[in-house]
Design a protein around this motif. Sequence first.
Motif, PDB file in Angstrom:
ATOM      1  N   VAL A  19      58.475 -20.905 -24.167  1.00  0.00           N
ATOM      2  CA  VAL A  19      59.096 -20.446 -22.928  1.00  0.00           C
ATOM      3  C   VAL A  19      58.602 -19.049 -22.562  1.00  0.00           C
ATOM      4  O   VAL A  19      58.047 -18.328 -23.398  1.00  0.00           O
ATOM      5  CB  VAL A  19      60.640 -20.447 -23.032  1.00  0.00           C
ATOM      6  N   ALA A  20      58.818 -18.677 -21.308  1.00  0.00           N
ATOM      7  CA  ALA A  20      58.425 -17.353 -20.806  1.00  0.00           C
ATOM      8  C   ALA A  20      59.040 -16.246 -21.651  1.00  0.00           C
ATOM      9  O   ALA A  20      60.152 -16.373 -22.162  1.00  0.00           O
ATOM     10  CB  ALA A  20      58.857 -17.201 -19.359  1.00  0.00           C
ATOM     11  N   ASN A  21      58.288 -15.175 -21.792  1.00  0.00           N
ATOM     12  CA  ASN A  21      58.689 -13.954 -22.494  1.00  0.00           C
ATOM     13  C   ASN A  21      58.743 -14.094 -24.006  1.00  0.00           C
ATOM     14  O   ASN A  21      59.265 -13.215 -24.684  1.00  0.00           O
ATOM     15  CB  ASN A  21      60.016 -13.394 -21.945  1.00  0.00           C
ATOM     16  N   THR A  22      58.187 -15.196 -24.533  1.00  0.00           N
ATOM     17  CA  THR A  22      58.033 -15.336 -25.975  1.00  0.00           C
ATOM     18  C   THR A  22      56.822 -14.514 -26.402  1.00  0.00           C
ATOM     19  O   THR A  22      55.797 -14.510 -25.721  1.00  0.00           O
ATOM     20  CB  THR A  22      57.802 -16.821 -26.349  1.00  0.00           C
ATOM     21  N   ILE A  23      56.917 -13.819 -27.511  1.00  0.00           N
ATOM     22  CA  ILE A  23      55.802 -13.031 -28.033  1.00  0.00           C
ATOM     23  C   ILE A  23      55.047 -13.903 -29.032  1.00  0.00           C
ATOM     24  O   ILE A  23      55.637 -14.441 -29.967  1.00  0.00           O
ATOM     25  CB  ILE A  23      56.308 -11.731 -28.684  1.00  0.00           C
ATOM     26  N   VAL A  24      53.728 -14.057 -28.797  1.00  0.00           N
ATOM     27  CA  VAL A  24      52.896 -14.943 -29.611  1.00  0.00           C
ATOM     28  C   VAL A  24      51.586 -14.256 -29.981  1.00  0.00           C
ATOM     29  O   VAL A  24      51.260 -13.199 -29.450  1.00  0.00           O
ATOM     30  CB  VAL A  24      52.596 -16.269 -28.864  1.00  0.00           C
ATOM     31  N   GLU A  25      50.836 -14.912 -30.852  1.00  0.00           N
ATOM     32  CA  GLU A  25      49.502 -14.447 -31.227  1.00  0.00           C
ATOM     33  C   GLU A  25      48.509 -14.813 -30.111  1.00  0.00           C
ATOM     34  O   GLU A  25      48.660 -15.865 -29.484  1.00  0.00           O
ATOM     35  CB  GLU A  25      49.049 -15.144 -32.511  1.00  0.00           C
ATOM     36  N   GLU A  42      46.756 -21.994 -11.215  1.00  0.00           N
ATOM     37  CA  GLU A  42      47.281 -20.625 -11.373  1.00  0.00           C
ATOM     38  C   GLU A  42      47.753 -20.395 -12.807  1.00  0.00           C
ATOM     39  O   GLU A  42      47.509 -19.328 -13.385  1.00  0.00           O
ATOM     40  CB  GLU A  42      48.453 -20.387 -10.424  1.00  0.00           C
ATOM     41  N   ALA A  43      48.444 -21.386 -13.369  1.00  0.00           N
ATOM     42  CA  ALA A  43      48.942 -21.264 -14.742  1.00  0.00           C
ATOM     43  C   ALA A  43      47.784 -21.082 -15.715  1.00  0.00           C
ATOM     44  O   ALA A  43      47.836 -20.217 -16.600  1.00  0.00           O
ATOM     45  CB  ALA A  43      49.773 -22.492 -15.109  1.00  0.00           C
ATOM     46  N   ALA A  44      46.722 -21.871 -15.548  1.00  0.00           N
ATOM     47  CA  ALA A  44      45.561 -21.767 -16.433  1.00  0.00           C
ATOM     48  C   ALA A  44      44.936 -20.381 -16.343  1.00  0.00           C
ATOM     49  O   ALA A  44      44.558 -19.790 -17.365  1.00  0.00           O
ATOM     50  CB  ALA A  44      44.542 -22.841 -16.080  1.00  0.00           C
ATOM     51  N   ALA A  45      44.832 -19.839 -15.138  1.00  0.00           N
ATOM     52  CA  ALA A  45      44.240 -18.505 -14.955  1.00  0.00           C
ATOM     53  C   ALA A  45      45.103 -17.426 -15.602  1.00  0.00           C
ATOM     54  O   ALA A  45      44.579 -16.523 -16.265  1.00  0.00           O
ATOM     55  CB  ALA A  45      44.052 -18.217 -13.468  1.00  0.00           C
ATOM     56  N   LEU A  46      46.418 -17.505 -15.419  1.00  0.00           N
ATOM     57  CA  LEU A  46      47.318 -16.512 -16.025  1.00  0.00           C
ATOM     58  C   LEU A  46      47.228 -16.538 -17.548  1.00  0.00           C
ATOM     59  O   LEU A  46      47.216 -15.491 -18.205  1.00  0.00           O
ATOM     60  CB  LEU A  46      48.765 -16.770 -15.592  1.00  0.00           C
ATOM     61  N   VAL A  79      62.012  -6.825 -19.470  1.00  0.00           N
ATOM     62  CA  VAL A  79      61.199  -7.446 -20.506  1.00  0.00           C
ATOM     63  C   VAL A  79      60.441  -6.350 -21.237  1.00  0.00           C
ATOM     64  O   VAL A  79      59.793  -5.518 -20.625  1.00  0.00           O
ATOM     65  CB  VAL A  79      60.210  -8.457 -19.888  1.00  0.00           C
ATOM     66  N   LYS A  80      60.532  -6.365 -22.573  1.00  0.00           N
ATOM     67  CA  LYS A  80      59.816  -5.379 -23.371  1.00  0.00           C
ATOM     68  C   LYS A  80      58.366  -5.813 -23.513  1.00  0.00           C
ATOM     69  O   LYS A  80      58.078  -6.998 -23.594  1.00  0.00           O
ATOM     70  CB  LYS A  80      60.451  -5.269 -24.760  1.00  0.00           C
ATOM     71  N   PRO A  81      57.436  -4.858 -23.550  1.00  0.00           N
ATOM     72  CA  PRO A  81      56.032  -5.228 -23.742  1.00  0.00           C
ATOM     73  C   PRO A  81      55.818  -5.791 -25.143  1.00  0.00           C
ATOM     74  O   PRO A  81      56.566  -5.471 -26.075  1.00  0.00           O
ATOM     75  CB  PRO A  81      55.277  -3.914 -23.546  1.00  0.00           C
ATOM     76  N   ALA A  82      54.789  -6.617 -25.282  1.00  0.00           N
ATOM     77  CA  ALA A  82      54.462  -7.186 -26.588  1.00  0.00           C
ATOM     78  C   ALA A  82      53.901  -6.099 -27.497  1.00  0.00           C
ATOM     79  O   ALA A  82      53.210  -5.193 -27.030  1.00  0.00           O
ATOM     80  CB  ALA A  82      53.445  -8.296 -26.416  1.00  0.00           C
ATOM     81  N   PRO A  83      54.202  -6.176 -28.785  1.00  0.00           N
ATOM     82  CA  PRO A  83      53.622  -5.204 -29.720  1.00  0.00           C
ATOM     83  C   PRO A  83      52.102  -5.356 -29.803  1.00  0.00           C
ATOM     84  O   PRO A  83      51.555  -6.384 -29.400  1.00  0.00           O
ATOM     85  CB  PRO A  83      54.276  -5.553 -31.056  1.00  0.00           C
ATOM     86  N   ALA A  84      51.449  -4.375 -30.343  1.00  0.00           N
ATOM     87  CA  ALA A  84      49.986  -4.396 -30.472  1.00  0.00           C
ATOM     88  C   ALA A  84      49.540  -5.659 -31.200  1.00  0.00           C
ATOM     89  O   ALA A  84      50.140  -6.052 -32.196  1.00  0.00           O
ATOM     90  CB  ALA A  84      49.515  -3.154 -31.217  1.00  0.00           C
ATOM     91  N   GLY A  85      48.496  -6.305 -30.669  1.00  0.00           N
ATOM     92  CA  GLY A  85      47.958  -7.496 -31.296  1.00  0.00           C
ATOM     93  C   GLY A  85      48.702  -8.774 -30.958  1.00  0.00           C
ATOM     94  O   GLY A  85      48.371  -9.838 -31.466  1.00  0.00           O
ATOM     95  N   LYS A  86      49.721  -8.679 -30.114  1.00  0.00           N
ATOM     96  CA  LYS A  86      50.511  -9.845 -29.704  1.00  0.00           C
ATOM     97  C   LYS A  86      50.418  -9.992 -28.188  1.00  0.00           C
ATOM     98  O   LYS A  86      49.972  -9.099 -27.490  1.00  0.00           O
ATOM     99  CB  LYS A  86      51.985  -9.680 -30.102  1.00  0.00           C
ATOM    100  N   VAL A  87      50.869 -11.143 -27.683  1.00  0.00           N
ATOM    101  CA  VAL A  87      50.800 -11.438 -26.258  1.00  0.00           C
ATOM    102  C   VAL A  87      52.154 -11.958 -25.795  1.00  0.00           C
ATOM    103  O   VAL A  87      52.803 -12.726 -26.505  1.00  0.00           O
ATOM    104  CB  VAL A  87      49.721 -12.508 -25.976  1.00  0.00           C
ATOM    105  N   LEU A  88      52.575 -11.552 -24.597  1.00  0.00           N
ATOM    106  CA  LEU A  88      53.812 -12.032 -23.992  1.00  0.00           C
ATOM    107  C   LEU A  88      53.485 -13.229 -23.104  1.00  0.00           C
ATOM    108  O   LEU A  88      52.633 -13.129 -22.221  1.00  0.00           O
ATOM    109  CB  LEU A  88      54.444 -10.910 -23.163  1.00  0.00           C
ATOM    110  N   VAL A  89      54.136 -14.375 -23.353  1.00  0.00           N
ATOM    111  CA  VAL A  89      53.886 -15.579 -22.563  1.00  0.00           C
ATOM    112  C   VAL A  89      54.469 -15.378 -21.161  1.00  0.00           C
ATOM    113  O   VAL A  89      55.646 -15.051 -21.023  1.00  0.00           O
ATOM    114  CB  VAL A  89      54.515 -16.818 -23.233  1.00  0.00           C
ATOM    115  N   GLN A 106      44.531 -14.316 -22.906  1.00  0.00           N
ATOM    116  CA  GLN A 106      43.911 -14.872 -24.116  1.00  0.00           C
ATOM    117  C   GLN A 106      44.784 -15.951 -24.753  1.00  0.00           C
ATOM    118  O   GLN A 106      44.881 -16.051 -25.977  1.00  0.00           O
ATOM    119  CB  GLN A 106      43.605 -13.767 -25.130  1.00  0.00           C
ATOM    120  N   LEU A 107      45.417 -16.778 -23.906  1.00  0.00           N
ATOM    121  CA  LEU A 107      46.218 -17.898 -24.376  1.00  0.00           C
ATOM    122  C   LEU A 107      45.542 -19.199 -23.942  1.00  0.00           C
ATOM    123  O   LEU A 107      44.857 -19.241 -22.923  1.00  0.00           O
ATOM    124  CB  LEU A 107      47.639 -17.829 -23.805  1.00  0.00           C
TER     125      LEU A 107
END
Length: 66
Positions: free
Chosen positions: A52-58, A26-30, A6-16, A35-36
């Motif tokens: 889904v997992a590994n989606t890159i989002v704001e 546990e899901a809520a804590a993760l 899995v590639k890391p998310a670009p700057a300013g983005k988050v990997l789900v 910051q999701l």
Amino acid sequence: MAVQPVKPAPAGKVLVPDLRGKSLREAAALLSDRQLRFNAQGSGIAASQDPVANTIVEPGTSVTVY
């Protein structure tokens, strides 16, 4: 078949993260750690999620856990 790293998310983005099999607590804590926003549909153990997992989002994106 090889698993692709899995590639890391670009700057300013988050990997789900993959929440399947995690308790809703546990899901809520993760998600909070990343910051999701957490939106539960049901109770118990996470069976699926959207996005889904590994989606890159704001940061601040809502993740629905089923």
